[in-house]
Enzyme design. Sequence first.
Site, PDB file in Angstrom:
ATOM      1  N   ASP A  10       0.735  -1.201  -0.075  1.00 54.39           N
ATOM      2  CA  ASP A  10       0.016  -0.024  -0.062  1.00 54.39           C
ATOM      3  C   ASP A  10       1.152   1.141   0.028  1.00 54.39           C
ATOM      4  O   ASP A  10       1.483   1.638   0.879  1.00 54.39           O
ATOM      5  CB  ASP A  10      -0.765  -0.057   1.317  1.00 54.39           C
ATOM      6  CG  ASP A  10      -1.621   1.209   1.525  1.00 54.39           C
ATOM      7  OD1 ASP A  10      -2.050   1.226   2.613  1.00 54.39           O
ATOM      8  OD2 ASP A  10      -1.695   2.099   0.596  1.00 54.39           O
ATOM      9  N   LYS A  41       2.667  11.278  -3.029  1.00 50.64           N
ATOM     10  CA  LYS A  41       1.598  10.634  -4.018  1.00 50.64           C
ATOM     11  C   LYS A  41       0.603  11.607  -4.663  1.00 50.64           C
ATOM     12  O   LYS A  41       0.508  11.227  -5.867  1.00 50.64           O
ATOM     13  CB  LYS A  41       0.877   9.698  -2.971  1.00 50.64           C
ATOM     14  CG  LYS A  41      -0.046   8.685  -3.699  1.00 50.64           C
ATOM     15  CD  LYS A  41      -0.800   7.804  -2.800  1.00 50.64           C
ATOM     16  CE  LYS A  41      -1.841   7.124  -3.377  1.00 50.64           C
ATOM     17  NZ  LYS A  41      -2.465   6.051  -2.325  1.00 50.64           N
ATOM     18  N   GLU A  63      -7.277   0.512  -4.608  1.00 48.85           N
ATOM     19  CA  GLU A  63      -7.340   0.300  -3.073  1.00 48.85           C
ATOM     20  C   GLU A  63      -8.619  -0.218  -2.632  1.00 48.85           C
ATOM     21  O   GLU A  63      -8.757  -1.174  -1.887  1.00 48.85           O
ATOM     22  CB  GLU A  63      -7.035   1.749  -2.519  1.00 48.85           C
ATOM     23  CG  GLU A  63      -5.356   2.175  -2.685  1.00 48.85           C
ATOM     24  CD  GLU A  63      -5.248   3.668  -2.447  1.00 48.85           C
ATOM     25  OE1 GLU A  63      -6.253   4.380  -2.035  1.00 48.85           O
ATOM     26  OE2 GLU A  63      -3.904   3.817  -2.722  1.00 48.85           O
ATOM     27  N   ASP A 109     -12.899   5.454   2.709  1.00 45.55           N
ATOM     28  CA  ASP A 109     -11.480   5.607   2.973  1.00 45.55           C
ATOM     29  C   ASP A 109     -11.124   6.837   3.144  1.00 45.55           C
ATOM     30  O   ASP A 109     -10.962   7.781   2.648  1.00 45.55           O
ATOM     31  CB  ASP A 109     -10.761   5.057   1.798  1.00 45.55           C
ATOM     32  CG  ASP A 109      -9.178   5.061   1.794  1.00 45.55           C
ATOM     33  OD1 ASP A 109      -8.739   5.595   3.020  1.00 45.55           O
ATOM     34  OD2 ASP A 109      -8.424   4.458   0.920  1.00 45.55           O
TER      35      ASP A 109
END
Length: 624
Positions: A21, A83, A183, A205
């Site tokens: 991840d 990211k 994800e 999330d």
Amino acid sequence: MGFIELNVLNNAASNVALGIDLGTTNSLGARWKDGRPIVLHPEGGSGYVPSALHFGEQGGVIVGREARELALLDPAHTLFSIKRFMGRGLKDVESDARSVPCPLSETQNGVVQFEMRGRKFTPQELSALILMKVRDQACKALGGIEVTKVVITVPAYFDDSQRQATRDAARIAGLDVLRIVNEPTAASLAYGLDQRKQGKVAVYDLGGGTFDVSILSIEEGVFQVLSTNGDTHLGGDDFDRTLVEVAKKELAAVMRPSALEDRAFLQLLRLAAERCKIELSTDPEAYMHVSLPESGVQWRRKFTRHEFDALTAHLIERTLHSCRRALADAKLPPEQIDEVVLVGGSTRVPAVRARVEKLFGRKPHCELNPDEVVALGAAVQAHVLMGGTREVLLMDVTPLSLGIETMGGAVAKIIQRNSTIPCQATEGFTTYVDGQNGIDFHVVQGERELAADCRSLGRFKLKGIPALPAGMPRIAVRFHIDANGMLTVTAKEESTGTSARIEIQPMNGLSDGEVETMLNSAYRNAREDFDARRAADLRTEIGTMARATERGLSQAGPALDRETRRDVEEALAAAKKAAADTQLDAGALQKRRDELERATLPLAALLMDHVAKAALSGKRLDEV
Ligand code: AMP
């Protein structure tokens, strides 16, 4: 002795594939062991690698926990949230750039670069360092086994460029990517939801800096992303900020305004706020402390959970708003959601859990650690891809349509939005003018009807088309999206086999907000777009008809009676004038096109007659 040990280790290595991840705040590796996925952490460590990098004076780069701690002392040389910059250009990251302590520039390919201590780094290179750290930690946890095969997760809304940038980061880190997995799909796999015959899953999330919600469907173990929504700038950090703001207001009485804005001080406040917030997830009240002995500041403040909930209610409401939109996009009412999965550290906030439960009318899954669930799911997928027994087929969708610009600026959509990947589609094209020996292809992404309103992904040229009359060459354009979401466009002229292709380069990316804006603007402009598209197509059609008419007139014109010839010439001139007039709408263009068609009927009949005679007398068509 050494040799034998090495061989044993190498054999073991070939069977281990990591699930990683690669997160905005933290990254984590997991593997499959004894029938289930487990997080890999070296003895005494958690396994989490904070996605932070510190650039030392001597040129060294420190990654992870130590870098996060160094941020307190030296924020000017520490980077977080890399990211957000993956696969993006400078103009895409304007708002994120403000929180970066160093100058940013762009490579020739339009990729952002961070300039730190006189060196330039792309997000891919920096993410590679984070991946290497995760890999090294995993190797340590595995007792020194080398691991190279990995499954890496990305947000469901990541576009081709962002996925490609993630693959590039892995390549730089010397890793072999078995697959890039979304994800939410990974989180569902971790909970074994693939074992359901069918159902609908909502994955909520809420991490440190981002919020995503995805609606998935499962049919016979096959996952499909029905819709995604979210906010790339909403997460636990915003929860912390509400406490920081209270602290700043109260500290303003005892501190100078400039001291309150000091970077290192703000970082200290943020950490104190986060600690307090985390305590409030388990305790009904908690203290936030700030101690600056050198300036004599000692501040301590009690927060109750009730007060914290009131401070953060609007943030949770924003996430719920995204959930409602995702449900609407998937055309599902909340009651039809069978499972809700919580991902991300911020879903430990009790008010988040309670309000998500209320919205969906069911208890969300939170049995697994919400920080680990994505890595665990990636490990499940890695296991399957290495030939493991859990039978799962993963399917994801393209968030936006992909196509080619055609003559007149319209778009031929070749892969429709929400197509399940991997997928491919081929469409036939031809030339527009006689003797044309090359075609420029322009690959675009989006829902609008005109290429100018879509997002340009890249251009390429097909050369070496045999010189034939317009419309004769047959060119097959194939769009292929592989399981990782990578797009390859190939154009092939069928008689010669000449071909050209493009793999979409890692250029500028898109945020989920931008995807949403694109979808909304397509919806808002649907009527105008439809008309503009029709007008563009009609202009192209008139152009083709006009050239055929001119050719016909020069070949068979003398055989036409004067009246008919004048009609054709008038209709031809009117149609050409209409096609050149950019103000005319589709209705007016259609009228001119139809008039030209009507006027040329006698000419067409005459030409057909010539063709038939030529065929009978064995002449070639171009001799007629
Ligand atoms: P992630 O990006 O998923 O690692 O999530 C990190 C975020 O979760 C950070 O904002 C943390 O402060 C937050 N977080 C972690 N643990 C807790 C907790 N027990 N209660 C509230 N927030 C938490």
